[in-house]
Design an enzyme around this catalytic site. Structure first.
Site, PDB file in Angstrom:
ATOM      1  N   GLY A  42     -34.439  -8.229   7.771  1.00 18.62           N
ATOM      2  CA  GLY A  42     -35.175  -7.121   8.017  1.00 18.62           C
ATOM      3  C   GLY A  42     -34.370  -6.486   6.229  1.00 18.62           C
ATOM      4  O   GLY A  42     -34.616  -7.340   5.178  1.00 18.62           O
ATOM      5  N   CYS A  44     -32.266  -5.626   3.855  1.00 22.49           N
ATOM      6  CA  CYS A  44     -30.833  -6.319   3.307  1.00 22.49           C
ATOM      7  C   CYS A  44     -31.465  -7.579   2.909  1.00 22.49           C
ATOM      8  O   CYS A  44     -30.787  -8.042   1.345  1.00 22.49           O
ATOM      9  CB  CYS A  44     -29.940  -6.750   4.441  1.00 22.49           C
ATOM     10  SG  CYS A  44     -27.980  -7.401   3.514  1.00 22.49           S
ATOM     11  N   LYS A  53     -28.639  -8.516  -5.400  1.00 20.30           N
ATOM     12  CA  LYS A  53     -27.549  -8.777  -6.131  1.00 20.30           C
ATOM     13  C   LYS A  53     -27.708  -9.950  -6.911  1.00 20.30           C
ATOM     14  O   LYS A  53     -27.066 -10.041  -7.979  1.00 20.30           O
ATOM     15  CB  LYS A  53     -26.879  -9.033  -5.003  1.00 20.30           C
ATOM     16  CG  LYS A  53     -25.452  -8.138  -4.865  1.00 20.30           C
ATOM     17  CD  LYS A  53     -25.972  -6.722  -4.116  1.00 20.30           C
ATOM     18  CE  LYS A  53     -26.721  -5.529  -5.293  1.00 20.30           C
ATOM     19  NZ  LYS A  53     -27.105  -4.568  -4.027  1.00 20.30           N
ATOM     20  N   VAL A 272     -35.673   7.559  -4.653  1.00 19.24           N
ATOM     21  CA  VAL A 272     -34.681   9.001  -3.681  1.00 19.24           C
ATOM     22  C   VAL A 272     -34.753   9.178  -2.591  1.00 19.24           C
ATOM     23  O   VAL A 272     -34.776   9.885  -1.977  1.00 19.24           O
ATOM     24  CB  VAL A 272     -36.448  10.192  -4.425  1.00 19.24           C
ATOM     25  CG1 VAL A 272     -36.509  10.356  -5.721  1.00 19.24           C
ATOM     26  CG2 VAL A 272     -37.290   9.714  -3.244  1.00 19.24           C
ATOM     27  N   ASP A 314     -29.480   2.342  10.452  1.00 20.48           N
ATOM     28  CA  ASP A 314     -30.306   3.088   9.429  1.00 20.48           C
ATOM     29  C   ASP A 314     -30.198   4.444  10.734  1.00 20.48           C
ATOM     30  O   ASP A 314     -30.125   5.517  10.626  1.00 20.48           O
ATOM     31  CB  ASP A 314     -30.827   2.660   8.308  1.00 20.48           C
ATOM     32  CG  ASP A 314     -29.974   2.083   7.475  1.00 20.48           C
ATOM     33  OD1 ASP A 314     -29.401   2.065   7.157  1.00 20.48           O
ATOM     34  OD2 ASP A 314     -30.811   1.833   6.933  1.00 20.48           O
ATOM     35  N   HIS A 451      -0.462 -13.004  -9.539  1.00 20.64           N
ATOM     36  CA  HIS A 451      -0.258 -12.649 -10.860  1.00 20.64           C
ATOM     37  C   HIS A 451      -1.683 -14.553 -11.727  1.00 20.64           C
ATOM     38  O   HIS A 451      -0.956 -14.877 -11.305  1.00 20.64           O
ATOM     39  CB  HIS A 451       0.584 -12.321 -11.654  1.00 20.64           C
ATOM     40  CG  HIS A 451       0.786 -12.996 -13.311  1.00 20.64           C
ATOM     41  ND1 HIS A 451      -0.051 -11.996 -13.412  1.00 20.64           N
ATOM     42  CD2 HIS A 451       1.046 -12.954 -13.873  1.00 20.64           C
ATOM     43  CE1 HIS A 451       0.163 -11.365 -14.947  1.00 20.64           C
ATOM     44  NE2 HIS A 451       0.903 -12.540 -15.139  1.00 20.64           N
TER      45      HIS A 451
HETATM   46  P1  NAD Z   1     -29.788   8.371  -3.320  1.00 20.16           P
HETATM   47  O1  NAD Z   1     -29.351   8.928  -1.411  1.00 20.16           O
HETATM   48  O2  NAD Z   1     -28.892   7.074  -3.214  1.00 20.16           O
HETATM   49  O3  NAD Z   1     -30.227   8.359  -4.298  1.00 20.16           O
HETATM   50  C1  NAD Z   1     -31.523   9.394  -4.387  1.00 20.16           C
HETATM   51  C2  NAD Z   1     -30.736  10.481  -5.530  1.00 20.16           C
HETATM   52  O4  NAD Z   1     -32.358  10.482  -5.870  1.00 20.16           O
HETATM   53  C3  NAD Z   1     -30.701  11.316  -5.615  1.00 20.16           C
HETATM   54  O5  NAD Z   1     -29.407  11.976  -6.325  1.00 20.16           O
HETATM   55  C4  NAD Z   1     -31.149  12.810  -5.388  1.00 20.16           C
HETATM   56  O6  NAD Z   1     -30.829  13.206  -6.176  1.00 20.16           O
HETATM   57  C5  NAD Z   1     -32.479  11.765  -6.149  1.00 20.16           C
HETATM   58  N1  NAD Z   1     -33.607  12.518  -6.399  1.00 20.16           N
HETATM   59  C6  NAD Z   1     -34.110  12.458  -5.167  1.00 20.16           C
HETATM   60  N2  NAD Z   1     -35.654  13.407  -5.436  1.00 20.16           N
HETATM   61  C7  NAD Z   1     -35.800  13.692  -7.008  1.00 20.16           C
HETATM   62  C8  NAD Z   1     -36.983  14.316  -7.425  1.00 20.16           C
HETATM   63  N3  NAD Z   1     -37.735  14.279  -7.065  1.00 20.16           N
HETATM   64  N4  NAD Z   1     -37.202  13.744  -8.951  1.00 20.16           N
HETATM   65  C9  NAD Z   1     -35.311  13.069  -9.353  1.00 20.16           C
HETATM   66  N5  NAD Z   1     -34.430  12.427  -8.473  1.00 20.16           N
HETATM   67  C10 NAD Z   1     -34.958  12.770  -6.790  1.00 20.16           C
HETATM   68  O7  NAD Z   1     -31.347   7.022  -2.115  1.00 20.16           O
HETATM   69  P2  NAD Z   1     -31.028   5.940  -2.966  1.00 20.16           P
HETATM   70  O8  NAD Z   1     -30.406   5.251  -4.230  1.00 20.16           O
HETATM   71  O9  NAD Z   1     -32.836   5.687  -2.638  1.00 20.16           O
HETATM   72  O10 NAD Z   1     -30.436   4.640  -1.643  1.00 20.16           O
HETATM   73  C11 NAD Z   1     -31.188   5.077  -0.614  1.00 20.16           C
HETATM   74  C12 NAD Z   1     -29.879   4.156   0.246  1.00 20.16           C
HETATM   75  O11 NAD Z   1     -29.455   2.415   0.517  1.00 20.16           O
HETATM   76  C13 NAD Z   1     -28.550   5.201   0.086  1.00 20.16           C
HETATM   77  O12 NAD Z   1     -28.525   5.439   1.324  1.00 20.16           O
HETATM   78  C14 NAD Z   1     -27.997   3.707   0.014  1.00 20.16           C
HETATM   79  O13 NAD Z   1     -26.491   4.004   0.162  1.00 20.16           O
HETATM   80  C15 NAD Z   1     -28.772   2.539   0.545  1.00 20.16           C
HETATM   81  N6  NAD Z   1     -28.425   2.293  -0.252  1.00 20.16           N
HETATM   82  C16 NAD Z   1     -26.994   1.335  -0.595  1.00 20.16           C
HETATM   83  C17 NAD Z   1     -26.955   0.272  -1.387  1.00 20.16           C
HETATM   84  C18 NAD Z   1     -25.292  -0.934  -1.747  1.00 20.16           C
HETATM   85  O14 NAD Z   1     -25.000  -0.287  -0.605  1.00 20.16           O
HETATM   86  N7  NAD Z   1     -25.139  -1.270  -2.726  1.00 20.16           N
HETATM   87  C19 NAD Z   1     -27.382  -0.381  -2.353  1.00 20.16           C
HETATM   88  C20 NAD Z   1     -29.151  -0.036  -2.345  1.00 20.16           C
HETATM   89  C21 NAD Z   1     -28.808   0.987  -1.585  1.00 20.16           C
END
Ligand code: NAD
Length: 475
Positions: A42, A44, A53, A272, A314, A451
């Site tokens: 998928g 991930c 990463k 977004v 999801d 430590h």
């Molecule tokens: P997110 O929801 O974390 O962030 C999206 C951001 O885009 C928000 O801050 C929002 O305010 C902004 N935004 C929305 N519309 C906009 C616009 N028109 N102009 C400017 N800014 C705008 O979403 P993401 O970063 O796409 O991640 C998606 C999902 O994937 C998340 O739910 C996250 O938990 C998951 N994810 C997790 C990891 C991890 O665990 N390390 C890594 C990547 C993604």
């Protein structure tokens, strides 16, 4: 005429939710099939967690090499070969995606490549390269179809100049300029990668701050560090659309608090958020209940409103995290096998792989405050950790939040642990364990930590919450 194959359990989707469910089903001796339409592993394994990463590690390597002189190590001629970087990253993806197929098979479950559609609550039609196959499940079908990037008006994906995270982990050659729309987890992780790799990177965020759900003190450490490595931020800005310049580059229009600003770039990464994959699988045909965003509605045993149909990961609602999906997959498999399992975890840890990393479990401080909880915070900086100094990673701190439960100075139960700093994503598991066990902050403080390690910082922060930090003055 094709014959219908019958299984005990069928899983739709071979991501970290689905393939784990198939493995657990196999362990529980259920005759199981897992169906995947695109790539095993998928999001991930193919373009999310793992590939990003790998790129993050490469970018951090480049960044650290710039500061190696402080350690007395002269590094010269550091150059980025994006083709080689892709080859290395793709090798990791290949190894893991092949590995999970082996694990599924090794546990006795079958794999099928194709697109599955419900015919009725226990029958699926699967469109495969060899034609349509019909499969039936006698005990349960688990929906684990995951999610995909949201598209926004004015920025239709073209896979080249307007891209999602999917293409962003395969950029080769690197663009000169990158504009990231969305300062969430993906935007900050990948924005950090490309600015360190020498791409002129700007992150545009709609809200007044990036990583908006997190406490300011955590986020500030990261934006400062990213700023130092060249990443720019424009907050309170809505990306409205773009036009093509004569040289093929893009001019993006931003509405920054009512003022129009134009930014030139070569590539736009739209990050977004994600949305559930709930279309095209015949959910409506079986009358599956979904919320208004399309998430399949489930109970604590991942049962849907349709008997014998389960949903995990999801597609069954946030947070969109691989480890949450995997855990849910294990439980759904156990439920189908007739066990009493149900969702009963206290908290789900989350990590953002910026540099430094941010990792959290439980309530943020602003959430504890909003709930009117009587709490204490213990904070310990990495700058006071001998190990952090020795690895030249002193930015950040650990923050332990305890809720008052009684009259004594140590009557504080752990309700949140937050780390911004080196190896935060690895260190947070101690916080998750503490919350899972309903521990008191004192329990973390009483635990002897080896430590010199970064983990001592977690112990000291817990001690600080009750005024007992050793390597820092308690105020
Ligand atoms: P997110 O929801 O974390 O962030 C999206 C951001 O885009 C928000 O801050 C929002 O305010 C902004 N935004 C929305 N519309 C906009 C616009 N028109 N102009 C400017 N800014 C705008 O979403 P993401 O970063 O796409 O991640 C998606 C999902 O994937 C998340 O739910 C996250 O938990 C998951 N994810 C997790 C990891 C991890 O665990 N390390 C890594 C990547 C993604």
């Amino acid at each position: 005429m094709s014959t219908t194959k019958t299984y005990d359990a069928i899983v739709i989707g071979g991501g970290p939710g689905g393939y784990v469910a198939a493995i657990r089903c196999g362990q529980l001796k259920l005759k199981t099939l897992v169906i995947e339409k695109e790539s095993w592993g998928g999001v991930c394994l193919n373009w999310g967690c793992i590939p990003s990463k790998a790129l993050i590690a490469a970018a951090n390597f480049v960044e650290r090499s710039k500061h190696a002189g402080t350690m007395g190590v002269t590094v010269s001629g550091v150059a980025v070969d994006s083709a080689k970087m892709q080859e290395w990253k793709n090798g990791i993806v290949k190894k893991l995606t092949t590995g999970v197929q082996g694990l599924v098979k090794g546990n006795g479950s079958e794999l099928l490549k194709g697109n599955a559609r419900f015919v009725d609550a226990n029958t699926l039609e699967v469109e495969t390269a060899e034609g349509v196959q019909t499969v039936k499940a006698t005990k349960g079908i688990i929906i684990a179809t995951g999610s995909r990037p949201v598209e926004i008006p004015g920025f239709q994906y073209d896979g080249k100049q307007i891209i999602s995270a999917k293409e962003a982990v395969s950029l080769n050659p690197l663009p000169k300029r990158l504009l990231v729309i969305g300062g969430g987890i993906i935007g900050m992780e990948l924005g950090g990668v490309y600015s360190k790799l020498g791409v002129d990177t700007t992150v545009v965020e709609f809200l007044p701050k990036v990583l908006a759900t997190m406490d300011d003190d955590l986020v500030n450490v990261v934006t400062k560090a990213m700023g130092k490595s060249g990443c720019k931020f424009i907050t309170g800005a809505k990306a409205q659309g773009y036009e093509k310049n004569a040289d093929g580059s893009l001019k993006v229009t931003l509405d920054v608090g009512g003022t129009i600003q134009k930014v030139d770039t070569d590539v736009v990464l739209v990050a977004v958020g994600m949305r559930p994959n709930h279309e095209g699988n015949g959910f409506e045909k079986i009358g599956l209940a979904q919320d208004k965003r399309g998430h399949v509605v489930i109970n604590d045993r991942f049962e849907t409103n349709v008997p014998g149909v389960y949903a995990i990961g999801d597609v069954a609602g946030g947070p969109y995290l691989a480890h949450k999906a995997s855990k849910e997959g294990e439980i759904a498999a156990e439920v189908i096998a007739g066990m009493k399992s149900a969702r009963d975890w206290r908290a789900i840890p989350a990590a953002t792989f910026t540099h430094p990393e941010i990792a959290s479990v439980g309530l943020f401080e602003h959430e504890a405050k909003a709930k009117g909880i009587e709490y204490k915070v213990g904070k310990f900086p990495f700058s006071a950790s001998g190990r952090a100094m020795a690895v030249m990673e002193t930015d950040g701190f650990v923050k332990v939040i305890g809720e008052k439960t009684g009259p004594h100075h140590n009557d504080y139960k752990v309700i949140g642990v937050h780390i911004v700093g080196p190896e935060a994503a690895d260190l947070i598991s101690e916080g998750a364990l503490a919350m899972e066990m309903d521990a008191f902050v004192e329990d973390i403080g009483l635990t002897i930590h080896p430590h010199p390690t970064l983990g001592e910082t977690v112990m000291e922060a817990a001690k600080a919450a009750i005024g007992e930090a050793v390597h820092m003055l308690n105020r």
